[in-house]
Design a protein around this motif. Structure first.
Motif, short mmCIF file in Angstrom:
data_model
loop_
_atom_site.label_atom_id
_atom_site.label_comp_id
_atom_site.label_asym_id
_atom_site.label_seq_id
_atom_site.Cartn_x
_atom_site.Cartn_y
_atom_site.Cartn_z
N GLU A 1 7.07 0.98 -7.99
CA GLU A 1 6.55 1.91 -6.99
C GLU A 1 5.34 2.67 -7.51
OE1 GLU A 1 9.70 4.36 -5.49
OE2 GLU A 1 10.88 2.65 -4.80
N ASN B 1 6.34 -5.01 -2.17
CA ASN B 1 6.99 -4.46 -0.98
C ASN B 1 6.04 -4.38 0.21
OD1 ASN B 1 9.73 -3.85 -1.90
ND2 ASN B 1 8.72 -2.44 -3.30
N ARG C 1 1.22 2.76 -1.80
CA ARG C 1 2.53 3.37 -2.08
C ARG C 1 3.50 2.97 -0.97
NH1 ARG C 1 4.90 6.68 -6.38
NH2 ARG C 1 6.93 7.19 -5.51
N LYS D 1 7.96 2.93 -0.80
CA LYS D 1 9.24 3.00 -1.49
C LYS D 1 10.06 1.74 -1.22
CE LYS D 1 13.43 5.85 -1.84
NZ LYS D 1 13.46 5.85 -3.32
N GLN D 2 10.70 1.25 -2.27
CA GLN D 2 11.55 0.06 -2.13
C GLN D 2 12.60 0.27 -1.05
OE1 GLN D 2 13.39 -1.85 -5.74
NE2 GLN D 2 15.28 -1.30 -4.71
#
Length: 245
Positions: A9, A113, A128, A130-131
């Motif tokens: 991340e 991602n 950016r 988030k997983q």
């Protein structure tokens, strides 16, 4: 042999090359990547701090605002250099010699991602996400599994596969053919933080030795690690390392 690696991340800023979405692994995915990137960009442009906080996995407004950028026009760098974090710090790609770096570039596939499947030397901008967080209505892992897993299966059909990803990334793609994974145990317990570190360490040693098969990998001495057990279940072989350091 191909090596699958999870992203991080956290990412380093900068870059020197222009970003081109159509140059990434599997050009067949361009329309799907474009759709996802448009959704991502639209969310950034709306600037809803609550939505962005969840999508970025950040709480401080200043941190959130620092990631609101037009990533399509941001400078790009190799994916393997863009990602930071425990595994990438221990891999330390930039300190490897040119032959080991070339090995990484040619053998490592990352699961982004946002961009999906990437070669280590695919050029990407800083972003950016988030997983596990969706981009608007799009569940990214399901999205890339639906549109890209078959491409991965064809790409890896004649390759031995070493999967160094965290389990979450099985949702993007899980090999149907035989593949090998690693587990790290210290004091009789499975470790998580150290697993990230040792994935980076293992990959560094593989690259330095330019390993071309799983058999050769199993013979590779790695400081601080001792093979404790090898388990095979269906198409998955798991090498269990004891951390002795």
């Amino acid at each position: 042999m191909k090596i699958l690696l999870a992203p991080s991340e956290t990412k380093i800023s900068g870059g020197e090359a222009p970003f081109r979405l159509d140059t990434l692994l599997f050009p067949e995915l361009l329309p799907y990547r474009t759709k996802l990137l448009h959704s991502y960009t639209n969310i950034l442009q709306k600037g809803d701090m609550q939505v962005l906080s969840k999508m970025f996995g950040l709480k401080k407004e200043a941190d959130i605002r620092s990631h609101i950028r037009d990533i399509i026009h941001e400078p790009a760098m190799k994916a393997i250099e863009r990602y930071t974090g425990v595994a990438f710090d221990h891999l330390s790609y930039t300190t490897l010699d040119t032959k080991a770096q070339k090995y990484i570039d040619e053998h490592v596939i990352l699961n982004s991602n946002l961009f999906g499947y990437l070669r280590a030397d695919d050029l990407i901008p800083e972003y950016r996400l988030k997983q596990g967080e969706p981009v608007g209505e799009i569940r990214v892992e399901k999205f890339y599994h639906e549109h890209g897993a078959a491409e991965m299966e064809k790409y890896l059909a004649d390759e031995e596969v070493l999967d160094l990803r965290a389990g979450f990334y099985d949702k993007f793609y899980k090999p149907a053919n035989p593949y090998t994974t690693l587990k790290f145990i210290k004091g009789g317990k499975v470790v998580s933080h150290w697993a990230k570190a040792y994935r980076g360490i293992v990959l560094r040693e593989i690259a330095k030795s330019r390993v071309e098969s799983i058999d050769d990998f199993m013979k590779l001495p790695i400081q601080g690690l001792v093979i404790q057990e090898i388990q095979t279940k269906k198409n998955k072989t798991e090498i269990i390392y004891s951390i002795e350091a």
